[in-house]
Design an enzyme around this catalytic site. Structure first.
Site, PDB file in Angstrom:
ATOM      1  N   ARG A 162       0.810  -1.232   0.000  1.00  0.00           N
ATOM      2  CA  ARG A 162       0.000   0.000   0.000  1.00  0.00           C
ATOM      3  C   ARG A 162       0.843   1.283   0.000  1.00  0.00           C
ATOM      4  O   ARG A 162       0.439   2.304   0.578  1.00  0.00           O
ATOM      5  CB  ARG A 162      -0.978   0.037   1.185  1.00  0.00           C
ATOM      6  CG  ARG A 162      -1.976  -1.082   1.204  1.00  0.00           C
ATOM      7  CD  ARG A 162      -2.955  -1.051   0.024  1.00  0.00           C
ATOM      8  NE  ARG A 162      -3.706  -2.296   0.010  1.00  0.00           N
ATOM      9  CZ  ARG A 162      -3.329  -3.380  -0.680  1.00  0.00           C
ATOM     10  NH1 ARG A 162      -2.263  -3.352  -1.470  1.00  0.00           N
ATOM     11  NH2 ARG A 162      -4.043  -4.470  -0.654  1.00  0.00           N
ATOM     12  N   SER A 212     -10.714  -0.200   3.229  1.00  0.00           N
ATOM     13  CA  SER A 212     -10.060  -0.597   4.484  1.00  0.00           C
ATOM     14  C   SER A 212      -9.517   0.635   5.191  1.00  0.00           C
ATOM     15  O   SER A 212      -8.806   1.441   4.584  1.00  0.00           O
ATOM     16  CB  SER A 212      -8.910  -1.556   4.202  1.00  0.00           C
ATOM     17  OG  SER A 212      -9.433  -2.770   3.725  1.00  0.00           O
ATOM     18  N   GLU A 283      -4.720   3.328   6.555  1.00  0.00           N
ATOM     19  CA  GLU A 283      -4.354   3.252   5.140  1.00  0.00           C
ATOM     20  C   GLU A 283      -4.729   4.577   4.459  1.00  0.00           C
ATOM     21  O   GLU A 283      -4.103   5.000   3.501  1.00  0.00           O
ATOM     22  CB  GLU A 283      -5.131   2.083   4.505  1.00  0.00           C
ATOM     23  CG  GLU A 283      -4.719   1.747   3.099  1.00  0.00           C
ATOM     24  CD  GLU A 283      -5.426   0.496   2.580  1.00  0.00           C
ATOM     25  OE1 GLU A 283      -5.469  -0.534   3.285  1.00  0.00           O
ATOM     26  OE2 GLU A 283      -5.950   0.568   1.454  1.00  0.00           O
TER      27      GLU A 283
END
Ligand SMILES: Cc1cc2nc3c(=O)[nH]c(=O)nc-3n(C[C@H](O)[C@H](O)[C@H](O)COP(=O)(O)OP(=O)(O)OC[C@H]3O[C@@H](n4cnc5c(N)ncnc54)[C@H](O)[C@@H]3O)c2cc1C
Length: 306
Positions: A162, A212, A283
């Site tokens: 990520r 998320s 995130e």
């Protein structure tokens, strides 16, 4: 170029949270993007690059600057067999279906990720065991320091879980060159459809959310698992709640403020820390003003009271 003043940013993010930006610019091609950047450089106005707004928490106080939204830059070309070049604003679900229809395999994982090519390159978006970095051959960026276009190879991009080497405000992804493999169209279509259906079963489709919330802390345990065990599915702060379907998804029940969202994030983070001594890291990216205690959620320096 389309320009909207006092633009309500909640409208342009999937979480539907956020105050106004001074202006929102919609370049429709790379030349319009460079023009916008030249103008902003001359005026000294702060700016931010927005893709699909699907991984972003915008402050309810808004952003006192210009937001450059790239979703109108959406050309896809197929210059040689197995290669697609997609502009930064192309949406991943569209790109995945375009590739499937062209008999090109490699993007099946991306069909349920509602971001753009630019956001996916920056975040190294991934799902179902694959990620954007796997299929990128190179990325064309506008480099703010040299005020020039650069081509970054996959290696230059330093893709990790990520993340990539693209830091906010330093480079803007203009397009990505993707290497895919030729395969039987029916097989690609079936896999793409399976991945799309999986989303409907496992995510709070229909509620505004930003995917998320926290990164998985390690490969053993997902953030969703830890949050579920910590009882987070019961958490609610004002109009923000943890989804009952997926404990790592925060949903906006209607009119949630950024403060309600960050209060919820802190509660989620603290509950996992208390039970597992694991510090979850968001995130999501942020835009606009947040207090030091809100920013501690991102830096991981929050303190936990017993
Ligand atoms: C329902 C749902 C499901 C999701 N599922 C997944 C998933 O399975 N896997 C996954 O990885 N993510 C998932 N996400 C999160 C999100 O879609 C991805 O992180 C996506 O890559 C973000 O792209 P974006 O265009 O929306 O970026 P934005 O949210 O607009 O921006 C994110 C960051 O990227 C920067 N950025 C955007 N475009 C550019 C550009 N052209 N140049 C430079 N910087 C840029 C922004 O400045 C910001 O810092 C999901 C989100 C939702 C709402």
């Amino acid at each position: 170029m389309e320009e909207i003043t006092a633009a309500p940013l909640a409208r342009y993010t999937t979480l539907k949270v956020g105050g106004e930006a001074r202006r929102l610019l919609h370049p429709c091609c790379p030349d319009e993007l460079y023009l916008a950047l030249d103008r902003l450089k001359d005026s000294g106005e702060p700016w931010f690059v927005l893709g699909g707004g699907s991984n972003l928490l915008v402050s309810s106080a808004g952003f006192d600057g210009a937001v450059i939204r790239l979703t109108q830059m959406r050309t896809i070309t197929n210059p040689e067999p197995g290669v697609l070049i997609a502009e930064a604003g192309v949406r991943l679900p569209h790109l995945a279906k375009y590739a499937a229809a062209s008999g090109l395999s490699g993007l099946e994982f991306a069909v349920g990720i509602p971001g753009t090519v630019g956001g996916a390159a920056v975040m190294n978006a991934g799902a179902h065991g694959s990620c954007f970095g796997d299929i990128i051959e190179s990325v064309t960026v506008f480099d703010i320091e040299t005020w020039n276009l650069l081509t970054l190879t996959k290696e230059d991009m330093c893709f990790q879980y990520r993340s990539s080497r693209i830091a906010a405000g330093e480079q803007i992804v203009v397009s990505a060159r993707l290497r895919l493999s030729e395969a039987v169209a029916d097989n690609i279509a079936r896999k793409t459809q399976e991945n799309e259906e999986y989303r409907f079963r496992t995510q709070p489709v229909g509620w505004p959310n930003a995917g998320s919330t926290f990164k998985n802390p390690d490969s053993e345990r997902s953030a969703g698992y830890l949050l579920d065990k910590a009882g987070a599915k019961q958490f609610k702060e004002g109009n923000a709640a943890v989804s009952a379907i997926h404990a790592n998804f925060v949903i906006n029940l209607g009119g949630a403020t950024s403060l309600e969202i960050t209060s919820l994030l802190r509660r989620m983070q603290e509950s996992v820390y208390k039970q597992f001594q694991v510090r979850l890291r968001p995130e999501w990216k942020t835009l606009g003003k947040f207090s030091p205690s809100e920013l501690a959620i991102w830096s991981g320096t929050f303190s936990v009271c017993d």
